[in-house]
Structures are given as structure tokens and as C-alpha cells.
Scaffold this motif. Structure first.
Motif, mmCIF file in Angstrom:
data_model
loop_
_atom_site.group_PDB
_atom_site.id
_atom_site.type_symbol
_atom_site.label_atom_id
_atom_site.label_comp_id
_atom_site.label_asym_id
_atom_site.label_seq_id
_atom_site.Cartn_x
_atom_site.Cartn_y
_atom_site.Cartn_z
ATOM 1 N N GLU A 17 0.827 -1.207 0.000
ATOM 2 C CA GLU A 17 0.000 0.000 0.000
ATOM 3 C C GLU A 17 0.862 1.258 0.000
ATOM 4 O OE1 GLU A 17 -2.420 -0.823 3.423
ATOM 5 O OE2 GLU A 17 -3.999 -1.752 2.205
ATOM 6 N N GLU A 18 1.945 1.235 0.761
ATOM 7 C CA GLU A 18 2.858 2.383 0.772
ATOM 8 C C GLU A 18 3.503 2.566 -0.597
ATOM 9 O OE1 GLU A 18 5.487 1.455 3.994
ATOM 10 O OE2 GLU A 18 4.028 2.072 5.508
ATOM 11 N N ASP A 19 3.880 1.471 -1.236
ATOM 12 C CA ASP A 19 4.455 1.550 -2.584
ATOM 13 C C ASP A 19 3.452 2.129 -3.570
ATOM 14 O OD1 ASP A 19 6.807 0.496 -1.654
ATOM 15 O OD2 ASP A 19 6.640 -1.417 -2.730
ATOM 16 N N ILE A 20 2.198 1.702 -3.472
ATOM 17 C CA ILE A 20 1.161 2.220 -4.373
ATOM 18 C C ILE A 20 1.033 3.728 -4.193
ATOM 19 C CG2 ILE A 20 -1.334 2.264 -4.794
ATOM 20 C CD1 ILE A 20 -1.291 -0.807 -4.243
ATOM 21 N N GLU A 21 0.993 4.198 -2.949
ATOM 22 C CA GLU A 21 0.902 5.638 -2.691
ATOM 23 C C GLU A 21 2.088 6.379 -3.295
ATOM 24 O OE1 GLU A 21 0.194 6.716 1.388
ATOM 25 O OE2 GLU A 21 -1.211 5.051 1.634
ATOM 26 N N LEU A 22 3.277 5.824 -3.138
ATOM 27 C CA LEU A 22 4.483 6.434 -3.679
ATOM 28 C C LEU A 22 4.396 6.554 -5.203
ATOM 29 C CD1 LEU A 22 7.480 7.347 -3.081
ATOM 30 C CD2 LEU A 22 8.083 5.014 -3.721
ATOM 31 N N TYR A 23 4.008 5.487 -5.870
ATOM 32 C CA TYR A 23 3.937 5.513 -7.324
ATOM 33 C C TYR A 23 2.783 6.363 -7.830
ATOM 34 C CZ TYR A 23 7.763 2.317 -8.097
ATOM 35 O OH TYR A 23 9.018 1.766 -8.158
ATOM 36 N N GLU A 24 1.692 6.444 -7.079
ATOM 37 C CA GLU A 24 0.598 7.331 -7.481
ATOM 38 C C GLU A 24 1.025 8.793 -7.381
ATOM 39 O OE1 GLU A 24 -2.654 5.900 -5.067
ATOM 40 O OE2 GLU A 24 -3.349 4.604 -6.697
ATOM 41 N N ARG A 25 1.815 9.116 -6.348
ATOM 42 C CA ARG A 25 2.355 10.493 -6.251
ATOM 43 C C ARG A 25 3.290 10.775 -7.421
ATOM 44 N NH1 ARG A 25 2.969 9.575 -0.452
ATOM 45 N NH2 ARG A 25 5.095 8.993 -0.944
ATOM 46 N N TYR A 26 4.080 9.787 -7.793
ATOM 47 C CA TYR A 26 4.974 9.939 -8.941
ATOM 48 C C TYR A 26 4.166 10.220 -10.206
ATOM 49 C CZ TYR A 26 8.024 8.610 -12.794
ATOM 50 O OH TYR A 26 8.714 8.590 -13.967
ATOM 51 N N LEU A 27 3.055 9.511 -10.370
ATOM 52 C CA LEU A 27 2.223 9.716 -11.562
ATOM 53 C C LEU A 27 1.592 11.109 -11.586
ATOM 54 C CD1 LEU A 27 0.473 6.252 -11.938
ATOM 55 C CD2 LEU A 27 2.186 7.244 -13.465
ATOM 56 N N ASP A 28 1.443 11.728 -10.418
ATOM 57 C CA ASP A 28 0.885 13.081 -10.351
ATOM 58 C C ASP A 28 1.889 14.148 -10.762
ATOM 59 O OD1 ASP A 28 -1.573 12.164 -9.517
ATOM 60 O OD2 ASP A 28 -1.140 12.437 -7.379
ATOM 61 N N SER A 29 3.169 13.783 -10.869
ATOM 62 C CA SER A 29 4.177 14.775 -11.251
ATOM 63 C C SER A 29 4.012 15.156 -12.717
ATOM 64 C CB SER A 29 5.585 14.245 -10.966
ATOM 65 O OG SER A 29 5.871 13.139 -11.782
ATOM 66 N N LYS A 30 4.562 16.288 -13.059
ATOM 67 C CA LYS A 30 4.362 16.853 -14.401
ATOM 68 C C LYS A 30 5.243 16.220 -15.475
ATOM 69 C CE LYS A 30 1.964 20.614 -12.907
ATOM 70 N NZ LYS A 30 0.587 20.399 -12.768
ATOM 71 N N ASP A 31 6.486 15.969 -15.146
ATOM 72 C CA ASP A 31 7.453 15.528 -16.148
ATOM 73 C C ASP A 31 7.609 14.012 -16.128
ATOM 74 O OD1 ASP A 31 8.008 18.165 -16.904
ATOM 75 O OD2 ASP A 31 9.368 18.374 -15.199
ATOM 76 N N LEU A 32 6.764 13.337 -16.882
ATOM 77 C CA LEU A 32 6.830 11.879 -16.953
ATOM 78 C C LEU A 32 7.181 11.444 -18.369
ATOM 79 C CD1 LEU A 32 3.605 10.775 -15.032
ATOM 80 C CD2 LEU A 32 5.945 10.637 -14.241
ATOM 81 N N SER A 33 8.112 10.535 -18.443
ATOM 82 C CA SER A 33 8.368 9.922 -19.746
ATOM 83 C C SER A 33 7.325 8.826 -19.958
ATOM 84 C CB SER A 33 9.777 9.315 -19.783
ATOM 85 O OG SER A 33 9.855 8.216 -18.895
ATOM 86 N N PHE A 34 7.192 8.388 -21.184
ATOM 87 C CA PHE A 34 6.264 7.301 -21.479
ATOM 88 C C PHE A 34 6.643 6.065 -20.682
ATOM 89 C CE2 PHE A 34 5.328 3.416 -23.817
ATOM 90 C CZ PHE A 34 3.947 3.499 -23.894
ATOM 91 N N ASP A 35 7.937 5.736 -20.678
ATOM 92 C CA ASP A 35 8.388 4.547 -19.957
ATOM 93 C C ASP A 35 8.164 4.669 -18.456
ATOM 94 O OD1 ASP A 35 9.181 3.268 -22.290
ATOM 95 O OD2 ASP A 35 11.245 4.016 -22.158
ATOM 96 N N GLY A 36 8.404 5.852 -17.915
ATOM 97 C CA GLY A 36 8.194 6.064 -16.492
ATOM 98 C C GLY A 36 6.732 5.916 -16.109
ATOM 99 N N LYS A 37 5.867 6.493 -16.914
ATOM 100 C CA LYS A 37 4.428 6.408 -16.659
ATOM 101 C C LYS A 37 3.951 4.963 -16.778
ATOM 102 C CE LYS A 37 0.116 8.548 -18.144
ATOM 103 N NZ LYS A 37 -0.499 9.530 -19.045
ATOM 104 N N TYR A 38 4.369 4.291 -17.836
ATOM 105 C CA TYR A 38 3.968 2.899 -18.055
ATOM 106 C C TYR A 38 4.498 2.005 -16.935
ATOM 107 C CZ TYR A 38 3.526 -1.679 -20.246
ATOM 108 O OH TYR A 38 3.220 -2.983 -20.493
ATOM 109 N N GLY A 39 5.755 2.196 -16.565
ATOM 110 C CA GLY A 39 6.363 1.390 -15.508
ATOM 111 C C GLY A 39 5.656 1.573 -14.172
ATOM 112 N N ALA A 40 5.310 2.812 -13.849
ATOM 113 C CA ALA A 40 4.619 3.083 -12.589
ATOM 114 C C ALA A 40 3.234 2.432 -12.577
ATOM 115 C CB ALA A 40 4.500 4.589 -12.374
ATOM 116 N N LYS A 41 2.532 2.519 -13.684
ATOM 117 C CA LYS A 41 1.205 1.896 -13.760
ATOM 118 C C LYS A 41 1.301 0.382 -13.650
ATOM 119 C CE LYS A 41 -1.260 5.497 -16.248
ATOM 120 N NZ LYS A 41 -2.040 5.846 -17.435
ATOM 121 N N GLU A 42 2.303 -0.190 -14.274
ATOM 122 C CA GLU A 42 2.511 -1.638 -14.181
ATOM 123 C C GLU A 42 2.835 -2.056 -12.746
ATOM 124 O OE1 GLU A 42 2.433 -4.381 -16.472
ATOM 125 O OE2 GLU A 42 1.153 -2.878 -17.409
#
Length: 66
Positions: A17-42
Motif C-alpha cells: 500500500e505504501e508503494d502504491i501511494e508512492l507511485y501514485e504520487r509519482y504519476l501526479d508529477s508533471k514531467d513523466l516519460s512514457f516509460d516512467g508512466k507505463y512502468g509506474a502503472k505496471e
């Protein structure tokens, strides 16, 4: 052993659950690469699946099937 195992599983759920919160915050950031966004969602998907599996194990433990 059962209580120790349950405690271990509950700690694992908290970790995921803590990891999910961390990655969801990452997804809220402005500067995401395609790979970063895809990796976080995966990763979030994998973490949710792991939580589901742990919950199944906990349910079996509570019913005495393990």
C-alpha cells in the motif's frame, strides 16, 4: 506459526500500500516519460494483485484451510 505468518502477511500488505501511494504520487508529477508512466502503472497493478493474493491467503488462514 499461524499468527506470525498472519503478521508477516499484514506487514506485506502495508508495504504494498505504501508503494502504491508512492507511485501514485509519482504519476501526479508533471514531467513523466512514457516509460516512467507505463512502468509506474505496471508496478501499481502488480502491487494491487499482490495485495489481492495476500488477502486470499489471509482468508484461507482464517478459515483454517492453510
Amino acid at each position: 506459526m499461524t499468527e506470525n505468518y498472519k503478521s508477516y502477511l499484514l506487514k506485506q500488505i502495508k508495504k504494498w500500500e505504501e508503494d502504491i501511494e508512492l507511485y501514485e504520487r509519482y504519476l501526479d508529477s508533471k514531467d513523466l516519460s512514457f516509460d516512467g508512466k507505463y512502468g509506474a502503472k505496471e508496478y501499481i497493478s502488480m502491487a494491487r494483485n499482490n495485495i489481492d493474493e495476500i488477502n486470499l491467503k489471509l482468508n484461507r488462514l482464517n478459515k483454517g484451510n492453510i
